[in-house]
Design a protein around this motif. Structure first.
Motif, PDB file in Angstrom:
ATOM      1  N   THR A  93      15.801  85.809   1.258  1.00  0.00           N
ATOM      2  CA  THR A  93      15.687  84.166   1.257  1.00  0.00           C
ATOM      3  C   THR A  93      14.169  83.915   0.777  1.00  0.00           C
ATOM      4  N   ALA A  94      13.070  84.775   1.176  1.00  0.00           N
ATOM      5  CA  ALA A  94      11.476  84.420   0.962  1.00  0.00           C
ATOM      6  C   ALA A  94      11.710  84.902  -0.624  1.00  0.00           C
ATOM      7  N   LEU A  95      12.125  86.040  -0.829  1.00  0.00           N
ATOM      8  CA  LEU A  95      11.958  86.513  -2.340  1.00  0.00           C
ATOM      9  C   LEU A  95      12.586  85.423  -3.519  1.00  0.00           C
ATOM     10  N   THR A  96      13.737  84.878  -3.054  1.00  0.00           N
ATOM     11  CA  THR A  96      14.364  83.744  -3.929  1.00  0.00           C
ATOM     12  C   THR A  96      13.551  82.713  -4.015  1.00  0.00           C
ATOM     13  N   HIS A  97      12.885  82.349  -2.807  1.00  0.00           N
ATOM     14  CA  HIS A  97      12.066  81.182  -2.848  1.00  0.00           C
ATOM     15  C   HIS A  97      10.811  81.372  -3.921  1.00  0.00           C
ATOM     16  N   ALA A  98      10.182  82.568  -3.673  1.00  0.00           N
ATOM     17  CA  ALA A  98       9.146  82.695  -4.616  1.00  0.00           C
ATOM     18  C   ALA A  98       9.367  83.054  -6.127  1.00  0.00           C
ATOM     19  N   ILE A  99      10.569  83.525  -6.316  1.00  0.00           N
ATOM     20  CA  ILE A  99      10.909  83.745  -7.806  1.00  0.00           C
ATOM     21  C   ILE A  99      11.238  82.470  -8.319  1.00  0.00           C
ATOM     22  N   VAL A 100      11.955  81.508  -7.481  1.00  0.00           N
ATOM     23  CA  VAL A 100      12.367  80.043  -8.044  1.00  0.00           C
ATOM     24  C   VAL A 100      10.938  79.502  -8.541  1.00  0.00           C
ATOM     25  N   THR A 101       9.792  79.505  -7.694  1.00  0.00           N
ATOM     26  CA  THR A 101       8.640  79.128  -7.754  1.00  0.00           C
ATOM     27  C   THR A 101       7.980  79.579  -9.209  1.00  0.00           C
ATOM     28  N   LEU A 102       8.142  80.916  -9.217  1.00  0.00           N
ATOM     29  CA  LEU A 102       7.553  81.556 -10.493  1.00  0.00           C
ATOM     30  C   LEU A 102       8.246  81.106 -11.706  1.00  0.00           C
ATOM     31  N   ARG A 103       9.752  81.022 -11.632  1.00  0.00           N
ATOM     32  CA  ARG A 103      10.323  80.402 -12.786  1.00  0.00           C
ATOM     33  C   ARG A 103       9.790  79.303 -13.164  1.00  0.00           C
ATOM     34  N   ARG A 104       9.434  78.449 -12.471  1.00  0.00           N
ATOM     35  CA  ARG A 104       8.939  77.040 -12.796  1.00  0.00           C
ATOM     36  C   ARG A 104       7.501  77.092 -13.612  1.00  0.00           C
ATOM     37  N   GLN A 105       6.803  78.088 -12.828  1.00  0.00           N
ATOM     38  CA  GLN A 105       5.271  78.213 -13.141  1.00  0.00           C
ATOM     39  C   GLN A 105       4.816  79.063 -14.374  1.00  0.00           C
ATOM     40  N   PHE A 106       5.690  80.412 -14.480  1.00  0.00           N
ATOM     41  CA  PHE A 106       5.292  81.167 -15.684  1.00  0.00           C
ATOM     42  C   PHE A 106       5.520  80.584 -16.953  1.00  0.00           C
ATOM     43  N   LYS A 107       5.094  81.020 -17.818  1.00  0.00           N
ATOM     44  CA  LYS A 107       4.860  80.457 -19.435  1.00  0.00           C
ATOM     45  C   LYS A 107       6.073  81.381 -19.994  1.00  0.00           C
ATOM     46  N   ARG A 108       6.725  82.245 -19.399  1.00  0.00           N
ATOM     47  CA  ARG A 108       7.744  83.001 -19.982  1.00  0.00           C
ATOM     48  C   ARG A 108       8.946  83.182 -19.094  1.00  0.00           C
ATOM     49  N   GLY A 109      10.175  83.510 -19.470  1.00  0.00           N
ATOM     50  CA  GLY A 109      11.047  83.871 -18.624  1.00  0.00           C
ATOM     51  C   GLY A 109      10.911  85.083 -17.816  1.00  0.00           C
ATOM     52  N   ILE A 110      11.731  85.468 -16.981  1.00  0.00           N
ATOM     53  CA  ILE A 110      11.557  86.379 -15.972  1.00  0.00           C
ATOM     54  C   ILE A 110      12.778  87.448 -15.955  1.00  0.00           C
ATOM     55  N   MET A 111      12.362  88.773 -15.945  1.00  0.00           N
ATOM     56  CA  MET A 111      13.429  89.767 -15.968  1.00  0.00           C
ATOM     57  C   MET A 111      13.438  90.408 -14.385  1.00  0.00           C
ATOM     58  N   ILE A 112      14.309  90.473 -13.824  1.00  0.00           N
ATOM     59  CA  ILE A 112      14.578  91.139 -12.662  1.00  0.00           C
ATOM     60  C   ILE A 112      15.454  92.171 -12.879  1.00  0.00           C
ATOM     61  N   ASP A 113      14.813  93.333 -12.484  1.00  0.00           N
ATOM     62  CA  ASP A 113      15.716  94.818 -12.675  1.00  0.00           C
ATOM     63  C   ASP A 113      16.077  95.207 -11.142  1.00  0.00           C
ATOM     64  N   ALA A 114      17.343  95.116 -10.885  1.00  0.00           N
ATOM     65  CA  ALA A 114      17.898  95.688  -9.725  1.00  0.00           C
ATOM     66  C   ALA A 114      18.747  96.830  -9.832  1.00  0.00           C
ATOM     67  N   LEU A 115      18.440  97.802 -10.991  1.00  0.00           N
ATOM     68  CA  LEU A 115      19.233  99.029 -11.132  1.00  0.00           C
ATOM     69  C   LEU A 115      18.505 100.208 -10.167  1.00  0.00           C
ATOM     70  N   GLY A 116      17.265 100.202 -10.054  1.00  0.00           N
ATOM     71  CA  GLY A 116      16.651 101.344  -9.391  1.00  0.00           C
ATOM     72  C   GLY A 116      16.561 101.349  -7.920  1.00  0.00           C
ATOM     73  N   SER A 117      16.374 102.501  -7.163  1.00  0.00           N
ATOM     74  CA  SER A 117      16.443 102.636  -5.862  1.00  0.00           C
ATOM     75  C   SER A 117      15.129 102.284  -5.282  1.00  0.00           C
ATOM     76  N   GLU A 118      14.145 102.018  -5.918  1.00  0.00           N
ATOM     77  CA  GLU A 118      12.836 101.480  -5.522  1.00  0.00           C
ATOM     78  C   GLU A 118      12.459 100.270  -5.407  1.00  0.00           C
ATOM     79  N   GLY A 119      13.569  99.459  -5.091  1.00  0.00           N
ATOM     80  CA  GLY A 119      13.540  97.825  -4.886  1.00  0.00           C
ATOM     81  C   GLY A 119      13.681  96.942  -6.243  1.00  0.00           C
ATOM     82  N   LEU A 120      13.438  95.761  -6.029  1.00  0.00           N
ATOM     83  CA  LEU A 120      13.549  94.950  -7.171  1.00  0.00           C
ATOM     84  C   LEU A 120      12.347  95.214  -8.013  1.00  0.00           C
ATOM     85  N   VAL A 121      12.486  95.291  -9.329  1.00  0.00           N
ATOM     86  CA  VAL A 121      11.062  95.137 -10.188  1.00  0.00           C
ATOM     87  C   VAL A 121      11.356  93.629 -10.913  1.00  0.00           C
ATOM     88  N   ILE A 122      10.159  92.962 -10.785  1.00  0.00           N
ATOM     89  CA  ILE A 122      10.211  91.568 -11.306  1.00  0.00           C
ATOM     90  C   ILE A 122       9.143  91.493 -12.263  1.00  0.00           C
TER      91      ILE A 122
END
Length: 143
Positions: free
Chosen positions: A58-87
């Protein structure tokens, strides 16, 4: 315990020359997420700062949605690895577009509700399935 109650490890790559690090720290703080900053090493652009930590979905989703609005570029989220989400922001993606890479391929997401459901699905594909399924919302487009 629902997926939202389980902390998920994340690694948020930011470009300090584009001002992303400051924006990311503010977005994470607003979402109640603490992270540790380190200079990225290896095959990444100079000036990249990695913010690593763990937070509820829930907290990560909130932060990513905020970044989506504020970053000047799109966002890639890699959920393939075992080391967590790479954003990370991605200059090949238009501003506001989120792309989640998971075992099923790439899924484009444009709204917060779609993001939360897609992240939960991507994490469950890595053996981190929620014990209680998240409720499905009908009539809400994911793209």
């Amino acid at each position: 315990m629902a997926r939202e109650d389980v902390d998920t490890e994340f690694h948020l790559f930011t470009n300090s020359t584009l001002g992303e690090t400051v924006v990311a720290e503010e977005a994470l703080g607003e979402a109640g997420v603490a992270g540790r900053q380190v200079h990225a090493q290896g095959n990444v652009p100079l000036g990249d700062i990695v913010i690593s930590g763990a937070a509820s979905l829930t907290a990560l989703t909130h932060a990513i949605v905020t970044l989506r609005r504020q970053f000047k570029r799109g966002i890639m989220i890699d959920a393939l690895g075992s080391e967590g989400l790479v954003i990370k922001s991605d200059g090949t993606l238009p501003r506001g577009l989120l792309v989640i890479r998971n075992a099923d391929g790439q899924v484009e997401v444009r709204d917060a509700e779609g993001l939360s459901e897609t992240l939960a699905g991507a994490l469950s594909g890595r053996g981190q399935a929620p014990q209680q399924p998240s409720p499905q919302v009908s009539g809400t487009p994911n793209a």
